[in-house]
Design an enzyme around this catalytic site. Structure first.
Site, PDB file in Angstrom:
ATOM      1  N   ILE A 122       0.811  -1.213   0.000  1.00  0.00           N
ATOM      2  CA  ILE A 122       0.000   0.000   0.000  1.00  0.00           C
ATOM      3  C   ILE A 122       0.845   1.264   0.000  1.00  0.00           C
ATOM      4  O   ILE A 122       0.470   2.275  -0.594  1.00  0.00           O
ATOM      5  CB  ILE A 122      -0.954  -0.014   1.211  1.00  0.00           C
ATOM      6  CG1 ILE A 122      -2.123  -0.967   0.919  1.00  0.00           C
ATOM      7  CG2 ILE A 122      -1.480   1.366   1.552  1.00  0.00           C
ATOM      8  CD1 ILE A 122      -3.103  -1.102   2.043  1.00  0.00           C
ATOM      9  N   ALA A 123       1.995   1.233   0.657  1.00  0.00           N
ATOM     10  CA  ALA A 123       2.778   2.458   0.825  1.00  0.00           C
ATOM     11  C   ALA A 123       4.246   2.116   1.036  1.00  0.00           C
ATOM     12  O   ALA A 123       4.609   0.956   1.222  1.00  0.00           O
ATOM     13  CB  ALA A 123       2.250   3.253   2.016  1.00  0.00           C
ATOM     14  N   ASP A 281      -3.712  -6.253  13.421  1.00  0.00           N
ATOM     15  CA  ASP A 281      -2.735  -6.813  12.476  1.00  0.00           C
ATOM     16  C   ASP A 281      -1.363  -6.880  13.144  1.00  0.00           C
ATOM     17  O   ASP A 281      -0.417  -6.222  12.725  1.00  0.00           O
ATOM     18  CB  ASP A 281      -2.666  -5.944  11.218  1.00  0.00           C
ATOM     19  CG  ASP A 281      -1.948  -6.640  10.061  1.00  0.00           C
ATOM     20  OD1 ASP A 281      -1.823  -7.877  10.104  1.00  0.00           O
ATOM     21  OD2 ASP A 281      -1.514  -5.947   9.121  1.00  0.00           O
TER      22      ASP A 281
END
Length: 442
Positions: A122-123, A281
């Site tokens: 994602i990043a 997570d």
């Protein structure tokens, strides 16, 4: 009209995905014909996900961390998705930062490294410093990949379609692929909102302060430099909780790390049971032992929230499991709406006995040799027999418990984490703070 549809970005994206599926099918058949039947499915599927980009790589990471829910050979192969993902070129990242912050990043930060510290689906994360009032702040800036929300929306629609098709297969239906994709969609939507993530880190730190836990922290965000696709925060220095060599270099023994892990679980459980807030997570990349001895929780893209009733039910479930009271476990599941109500004591007794059999691997003493696929398979059989299912937030909690268990086995293979008295005392205290256990069905 046909030409217009062909030039529509969603249609083009769907066609490109279908083309890649055909490429995968061809490579799969070639590998099968060569006699490599065990690796044919996992390898080709992982390589397909890598070619399809961030959304699929993220879904691959879900497979990698879901022992038992997916076949072991797939879990093992998709572990490769947890490795470093190639970052976007710096000129692309620079454009994202400039658009988000209103000026080039070189004019915002005092120093800026163009080589990422970490790169994920994602990043990517970059080290920066900022001098304010003569004080140098060590920070990191997390930059989202370009045009990701639009791409994720198209990819999730395709995954949902595939889940509907897979659900038609009797052997797959019990795994509820639609629910897996729906939960994934909710999680990734949260992860794409960096302003929300900044707020969640602040909430975690506030909760730890109220619990009197200065030894457990999240990075502090710098609000004025946070946007929906850019997150600027404090840089924490330390090593992953599963990096035994790194812990040794810091002079931290296994026993000390085990204590820190138990303390971190205490904090995690207390936040969940008292505040209805938990990190969703906690894989090893998101859990660090810091140089100063504190435990750092990173990446609050996925979190869970629970109302008071659900918290009481989960506390009841955990205590029943730890004390091996499967009759209470069965009735707690009914109170959660996770199983069909029973009509007489014989049905309750049968359900409790089936749960005991399903969880038998956890009752054999050492957790070092647990086969999670055996546990999941047994639970699926119980689900089919008794009309049981797990609420989505409970599935998320269970995944975190399996993460914690994995670290405990690494640090202390003989530790029975789920029956550890330190943990039970914490859960017991939190239950009292909640006002006791819930009323269960008769």
């Amino acid at each position: 009209l046909g030409a217009a549809l062909m030039y529509s970005p969603p249609i083009r994206h769907a066609l490109a995905t279908l083309l890649q599926l055909l490429v995968m099918a061809r490579r799969y058949l070639v590998r099968r014909l060569r006699g490599d039947q065990q690796l044919a499915g996992p390898v080709e599927l992982r390589e397909l996900f890598v070619r399809l980009g961030p959304t699929y790589i993220k879904f691959g990471q879900l497979i990698a961390s879901s022992n038992g829910l997916f076949p072991e050979r797939y879990v093992r192969e998709f572990q490769k998705c947890l490795d470093r993902v190639p970052p976007e070129p710096w000129d692309v990242v620079q454009k994202t930062l400039t658009a988000a912050l209103g000026q080039p990043p070189e004019q915002v930060f005092t120093t800026l490294s163009t080589e990422p510290l970490a790169s994920a689906s994602i990043a990517q994360v970059y080290a920066v410093t900022l001098v304010e009032q003569g004080v140098t702040l060590e920070l990191v800036v997390k930059v989202q990949r370009q045009h990701l929300p639009e791409r994720v929306a198209a990819d999730v629609a395709m995954l949902a379609f595939c889940a509907d098709v897979l659900a038609l297969l009797p052997g797959v239906r019990a795994m509820n692929p639609q629910a897996v994709v729906a939960q994934f969609q909710r999680n990734i939507a949260e992860e794409l909102d960096f302003l929300g993530e900044a707020a969640r880190m602040e909430e975690w730190n506030r909760i730890m302060t109220e619990l009197g836990r200065p030894d457990v922290v999240a990075p502090k965000p710098l609000a004025r430099l946070c946007r929906r696709d850019v997150l600027t925060m404090e840089r924490l220095h330390g090593v992953r909780v599963d990096d035994l060599e790194g812990l040794g270099r810091l002079g931290i023994t296994r026993e000390q790390t085990e204590t820190r892990l138990i303390d971190g679980m205490h904090a995690w459980f207390s936040a969940m049971l008292r505040y209805g807030f938990f990190h969703g997570d906690v894989h090893a990349g998101n859990l660090m032992v810091l140089r100063d001895g504190r435990l750092g929780f990173l990446d609050f893209g996925i979190i869970g929230r629970l109302d008071k009733t659900r918290r009481q039910q989960i506390a009841s479930y955990l205590l029943a499991f730890a004390t091996q009271d499967f009759a209470q476990l069965a009735r707690t599941m009914a109170a959660m709406g996770a199983v069909d109500r029973k009509v007489d004591e014989a049905e309750w007794a049968a359900f409790a006995q089936d749960l005991k059999v399903a969880f038998q691997p956890f009752l054999r003493g050492s957790l070092g040799g647990i086969d999670y696929s055996e546990v999941i398979t047994n639970l699926l059989k119980v689900a089919q027999r008794h009309g049981a299912h797990m609420p989505s937030e409970f599935v998320l909690i269970t995944r975190q418990l399996l993460y914690f268990d994995r670290y405990a086995k690494l640090l202390a293979p003989s530790l029975d984490l789920f029956a550890d008295p330190r943990l039970l005392m914490t859960v017991g205290a939190d239950v009292l703070a909640l006002g006791g256990l819930p009323d269960l069905p008769a």
